[in-house]
Design a protein around this motif. Structure first.
Motif, PDB file in Angstrom:
ATOM      1  N   CYS A  64       0.833  -1.195   0.000  1.00 23.54           N
ATOM      2  CA  CYS A  64       0.000   0.000   0.000  1.00 23.54           C
ATOM      3  C   CYS A  64       0.871   1.250   0.000  1.00 23.54           C
ATOM      4  O   CYS A  64       2.091   1.177   0.124  1.00 23.54           O
ATOM      5  CB  CYS A  64      -0.911   0.011   1.228  1.00 23.54           C
ATOM      6  N   GLY A  89      -4.530   2.559  -1.763  1.00 22.51           N
ATOM      7  CA  GLY A  89      -4.530   1.414  -2.668  1.00 22.51           C
ATOM      8  C   GLY A  89      -4.900   0.115  -1.990  1.00 22.51           C
ATOM      9  O   GLY A  89      -4.815  -0.955  -2.596  1.00 22.51           O
ATOM     10  N   CYS A  90      -5.285   0.178  -0.723  1.00 27.13           N
ATOM     11  CA  CYS A  90      -5.690  -1.009   0.020  1.00 27.13           C
ATOM     12  C   CYS A  90      -7.066  -0.814   0.616  1.00 27.13           C
ATOM     13  O   CYS A  90      -7.505   0.312   0.878  1.00 27.13           O
ATOM     14  CB  CYS A  90      -4.689  -1.333   1.140  1.00 27.13           C
ATOM     15  N   ARG A 104      -5.210  -5.891  -0.828  1.00 29.25           N
ATOM     16  CA  ARG A 104      -4.893  -5.013  -1.952  1.00 29.25           C
ATOM     17  C   ARG A 104      -6.107  -4.850  -2.837  1.00 29.25           C
ATOM     18  O   ARG A 104      -6.821  -5.809  -3.108  1.00 29.25           O
ATOM     19  CB  ARG A 104      -3.744  -5.601  -2.776  1.00 29.25           C
ATOM     20  N   LEU A 105      -6.347  -3.626  -3.319  1.00 24.97           N
ATOM     21  CA  LEU A 105      -7.457  -3.373  -4.224  1.00 24.97           C
ATOM     22  C   LEU A 105      -6.986  -3.444  -5.670  1.00 24.97           C
ATOM     23  O   LEU A 105      -5.820  -3.137  -5.962  1.00 24.97           O
ATOM     24  CB  LEU A 105      -8.047  -1.988  -3.956  1.00 24.97           C
ATOM     25  N   PRO A 106      -7.846  -3.877  -6.581  1.00 27.93           N
ATOM     26  CA  PRO A 106      -7.455  -3.877  -7.990  1.00 27.93           C
ATOM     27  C   PRO A 106      -7.042  -2.482  -8.429  1.00 27.93           C
ATOM     28  O   PRO A 106      -7.668  -1.492  -8.038  1.00 27.93           O
ATOM     29  CB  PRO A 106      -8.731  -4.331  -8.704  1.00 27.93           C
ATOM     30  N   PRO A 107      -5.981  -2.358  -9.246  1.00 19.43           N
ATOM     31  CA  PRO A 107      -5.483  -1.032  -9.628  1.00 19.43           C
ATOM     32  C   PRO A 107      -6.524  -0.159 -10.295  1.00 19.43           C
ATOM     33  O   PRO A 107      -6.537   1.048 -10.111  1.00 19.43           O
ATOM     34  CB  PRO A 107      -4.324  -1.349 -10.583  1.00 19.43           C
ATOM     35  N   ALA A 108      -7.426  -0.762 -11.052  1.00 20.45           N
ATOM     36  CA  ALA A 108      -8.400   0.029 -11.807  1.00 20.45           C
ATOM     37  C   ALA A 108      -9.607   0.414 -10.981  1.00 20.45           C
ATOM     38  O   ALA A 108     -10.432   1.193 -11.408  1.00 20.45           O
ATOM     39  CB  ALA A 108      -8.862  -0.741 -13.041  1.00 20.45           C
ATOM     40  N   SER A 109      -9.728  -0.146  -9.836  1.00 22.58           N
ATOM     41  CA  SER A 109     -10.929   0.092  -9.050  1.00 22.58           C
ATOM     42  C   SER A 109     -10.806   1.382  -8.271  1.00 22.58           C
ATOM     43  O   SER A 109      -9.821   1.618  -7.584  1.00 22.58           O
ATOM     44  CB  SER A 109     -11.169  -1.063  -8.073  1.00 22.58           C
ATOM     45  N   THR A 114     -13.570  -2.654   0.849  1.00 21.90           N
ATOM     46  CA  THR A 114     -14.463  -3.741   0.497  1.00 21.90           C
ATOM     47  C   THR A 114     -14.842  -4.486   1.748  1.00 21.90           C
ATOM     48  O   THR A 114     -14.008  -4.756   2.596  1.00 21.90           O
ATOM     49  CB  THR A 114     -13.808  -4.725  -0.496  1.00 21.90           C
ATOM     50  N   GLU A 118     -16.407 -12.890   1.265  1.00 19.47           N
ATOM     51  CA  GLU A 118     -15.554 -13.681   0.398  1.00 19.47           C
ATOM     52  C   GLU A 118     -15.564 -15.109   0.866  1.00 19.47           C
ATOM     53  O   GLU A 118     -15.767 -15.398   2.038  1.00 19.47           O
ATOM     54  CB  GLU A 118     -14.121 -13.141   0.421  1.00 19.47           C
TER      55      GLU A 118
END
Length: 804
Positions: A64, A89-90, A104-109, A114, A118
């Motif tokens: 992050c 970014g996290c 970690r979050l997807p780069p495009a998101s 979240t 899961e």
């Protein structure tokens, strides 16, 4: 003894990351008070976990943004996380209401958090325990030390009740087994002998920030409502000072939770083959105060262990029953500006009806005495702690007080230390220790490139010792008595600095500048008349250095080497029968004065995390050099004295590993070492094999835990434990060195757990092994009888815990 005691006391904040799986929190989260400035993200997450009373895994935070957003005000846990992680970014995933995984979050998101459900997957990051025994919270896998941390779920699952049980689950840990409140702890094959006398303890014992003992036996605190237990192996003189030659055992209690009401009650019953039944009851309540700015956490317990030793001489069955009762009260208040004040205390009372040794000349679990041998170990502590930041510098100040009262009786009928008419005789030992300790420290900001810590320590300890030999036949007559007082003043300055060299290499330099003064007075009488008087004083000072070199191979592996020193101060011998001569020089034992000892340890080790963190391995090779070993010994009269028995060394290897997959968790540990007495004191008659006493050359264990969901709200759990303890000799003395050890024991358990309750059925020592855990029980008959302390026979127990 001392049935009324009260203390106020403090709880050091700590974080424990608990491995487990469950449904995300469905209920609305309470609003909490946060005061966390912008700082390195991992450090901020640790602060958030402490202030929220939650468990947060931080492994993914390495990817992050390095700096967090500030979080100040009242928010739910989720909102606080969202504010802290915004733009990093996290995000996060809620494991349950108080356990969080950073992801970690997807780069495009564009989403910054979240909370969606899961499917369970291996999250070994939750196995990263935060260790505080190193004076500042650090992930165990990032420490260049040999440290083991046992979390609360493992303590419960493996049935670890006290330090004696803990030795079966932690590498390189040995505990004598004389009875509750009489035991001595040894780490890493370093032993000054199994007897507890005038020498300072080999292992530093701490409850949060409070030093528990100086030279007394382990108070044997019941491991109730503990967040985790940390074992730091190897000499820790630089940070902890005198009395930590073998390492440090640190008990970390569960912190008060300011955001919620919590309570639970637990009970258990047990049946021991051929012995009495056992039972226990404990309870905890956590109450928020000051509108969520603080909390009170109270714990009480009562534990009755049934006896299993019979005494044919007294015609008594199951003589070694023991009752352990106690409690804690912890108060924590947020003062604002990042400062917290904590205060509280703990008290425990152990009342043992008798000792638990047997004789090899009698049937199993039997002995033949003329006097019962009861024992009491009463302990109380109080402390106050202030913690916060001054311009980013971490500040901490603690003051604590300890009151420790130990009374023991031994049957001296067969071989009294002075000539008496035939008949029953008792030797009584009453030790009362009072200490006051204050310590303050300053530490660098957690985002500083150069990490440092400086501190000061001051302590005063009084120990009053009353010894008495009494002939009990007809009218009781006090034949021999000693009244002794020890006063110890200690002061020290300590610190360490970690210097980074590039991205992967670092060097830690540290040390402790210390000074102590001991004053001793003693008065001995025989049959009411003055026999001898003694007064003496001695001072010691020095510097205990520390050097650690660490190299990070990757984000999942590191290797290190370290050199550290431990030390203990000298003292005086005063106890003896009429005519006892204490040599003023080195020509004969016992000497009037024994010298301090020091131990240097060189260690090389490594840690690695594999298979996405599911497999963790730790190993260390070590060599210890020990000069002028202090050891408590028995004179021909059976009375204790302390000798410098010579120089010794130990060369060894310890390995520890854990593996997790789905609902299965496995762990194992091994110790191989070769303790030796290299240069013996010519005045002391040591054994021919000159091995250090009381510690095995080989030991190891395996634990297993398996969980299987039963529907949406219930879990079936299985736990197993196996431990092997190798052979060792009881003492250094050639005349009293029986072989002991060489046994295996274990535990099997099955349980059902739901959100608010848990029940467990356990079988300890399932093979009903009779291994000799400790070949000692009575100092006066040791030379004439073969004594053994067998394992507790096969025991079946049922426990239930209900939360509210």
């Amino acid at each position: 003894m001392r049935a009324e005691a009260w203390r106020r006391w403090a709880l050091a904040s700590s974080v424990v990351c608990v491995a487990g799986w469950g449904d995300p929190a469905s209920a609305a989260q309470p609003r909490l008070s946060f005061d966390i400035p912008s700082k390195p993200l991992k450090a901020a997450l640790v602060d958030l976990a402490v202030q929220a009373g939650a468990s947060i895994s931080t492994q993914a935070a390495a990817g992050c943004a390095p700096t967090s957003q500030p979080v100040r005000g009242r928010f739910t846990l989720q909102d606080g996380l969202a504010r802290m992680l915004a733009g990093t970014g996290c995000g996060y995933r809620m494991i349950d209401a108080s356990a969080v995984e950073i992801v970690r979050l997807p780069p495009a998101s564009p989403v910054t958090r979240t909370v969606a459900r899961e499917e369970p997957h291996s999250s070994a990051a939750l196995d990263e325990l935060v260790v505080v025994a190193t004076r500042r919270p650090t992930l165990a896998d990032r420490l260049a030390y040999a440290v083991s941390a046992v979390e609360s779920s493992a303590i419960a699952g493996q049935g670890l009740r006290d330090a004696n049980d803990l030795a079966y689950a932690v590498p390189a840990m040995t505990v004598t087994n004389l009875g509750p409140g009489r035991d001595k702890i040894m780490l890493r094959g370093l032993s000054d002998g199994p007897l507890t006398g005038r020498t300072q303890a080999m292992v530093g014992l701490y409850l949060d920030d409070t030093r528990l003992t100086y030279n007394a036996p382990d108070p044997d605190l019941l491991l109730v409502d503990m967040a985790q237990v940390e074992v730091l192996r190897g000499p820790q003189g630089a940070l902890y000072g005198s009395g930590s030659l073998g390492g440090v055992l640190h008990l970390v209690t569960e912190p008060p939770a300011p955001d919620r009401f919590e309570a639970w009650i637990a009970g258990d019953v047990g049946a021991t083959q051929g012995g009495d039944g056992s039972n226990g009851l404990s309870a905890m309540v956590n109450l928020p105060i000051f509108r969520g700015r603080g909390a009170v956490r109270a714990v009480v317990y009562r534990d009755q262990q049934g006896g299993y030793i019979d005494d044919a001489g007294l015609d008594l069955k199951t003589v070694n029953r023991a009752l352990r009762s106690g409690g804690r009260l912890n108060v924590k208040v947020g003062l604002g500006g990042g400062w917290t004040l904590t205060g509280g205390g703990a008290a425990q009372f152990i009342n043992s009806d008798d000792t638990q040794y047997a004789l090899t000349t009698e049937p199993p679990y039997n002995r033949r005495n003329r006097v019962r041998e009861p024992h009491d170990n009463d302990f109380a502590e109080a402390h106050l702690n202030l913690k916060g930041e001054i311009g980013g510098i971490q500040a901490r100040w603690t003051i604590s007080a300890v009151d420790h009262d130990i009374t023991s009786r031994y049957d001296a009928s067969s071989a009294p230390p002075i000539a008496l008419a035939p008949g029953p005789a008792a030797y009584d030992d009453d030790d009362r220790t009072h200490s006051l300790v204050t310590e303050g420290s300053l530490a660098s900001p957690e985002d500083a490139r150069v990490q440092w810590l400086v501190g000061a320590f001051v302590a005063r300890t009084h120990q009053d010792i009353d010894l008495a030999l009494t002939r009990l036949a007809d009218a009781p007559v006090r034949a021999l008595a000693e009244r002794r007082r020890d006063t110890l003043d200690e002061a020290a300055l300590f610190g360490e600095t970690t210097l980074p060299f590039g991205r992967s290499f670092s060097a830690t330099l540290g040390g402790r500048l210390f000074k102590s003064k001991t004053r001793v007075t003693s008065h001995t009488t025989a049959f009411g008349g003055t026999l001898t008087s003694f007064a003496g004083a001695l001072e010691s000072s020095g510097f205990a250095p520390k050097l650690v070199l660490s190299y990070t191979l990757s984000s999942n592996a590191l290797i290190y080497v370290q050199a550290t020193e431990g030390y203990r101060a000298g003292g005086f011998n005063t106890t003896g029968p009429p005519g006892q001569v204490f040599s003023p020089n080195n020509e004969a034992e016992p000497r009037r004065r024994y010298d301090g000892d020091e131990l240097w340890s060189l260690e090389a080790g490594g840690k690695v995390s594999l298979l996405d963190g599911r497999l963790r391995l730790r190993a260390a090779a070590f060599q210890a050099r020990w000069k002028d070993i202090q050891s408590d010994q028995l004179s021909p009269s059976g009375l204790p004295f302390t000798a410098n028995i010579g120089d010794g060394r130990n060369l060894g290897l310890e390995v520890e590993g854990s593996y997790r997959v789905a609902g299965l968790q496995l762990s194992a540990n091994l110790l191989f070492n070769a303790p030796e007495l290299e240069k013996a004191n010519p005045a002391f008659p040591v054994r021919k094999d000159v091995s250090l006493a009381g510690v095995p050359h080989r030991a190891g264990g395996v634990t297993a835990h398996y969980e299987r969901p039963l529907g949406s709200d219930m879990t079936l759990e299985f736990d197993g434990r196996y431990a092997y303890v190798g052979h060792s000799h009881l003492t250094f003395d050639a005349a009293t060195a029986p072989l002991m050890g060489g046994y295996a024991t274990g535990r099997l358990a099955v349980g059902l757990a739901a959100q608010r309750w848990r029940t467990t059925l356990a079988l300890d020592n399932p093979t009903n092994a009779r291994g000799d855990t400790f070949a000692y029980g009575n100092p006066f008959s040791l030379r004439s009888t073969d004594q053994v302390t067998p394992l507790r026979p096969r025991t079946l127990s049922l426990s239930v815990r209900v939360a509210y």
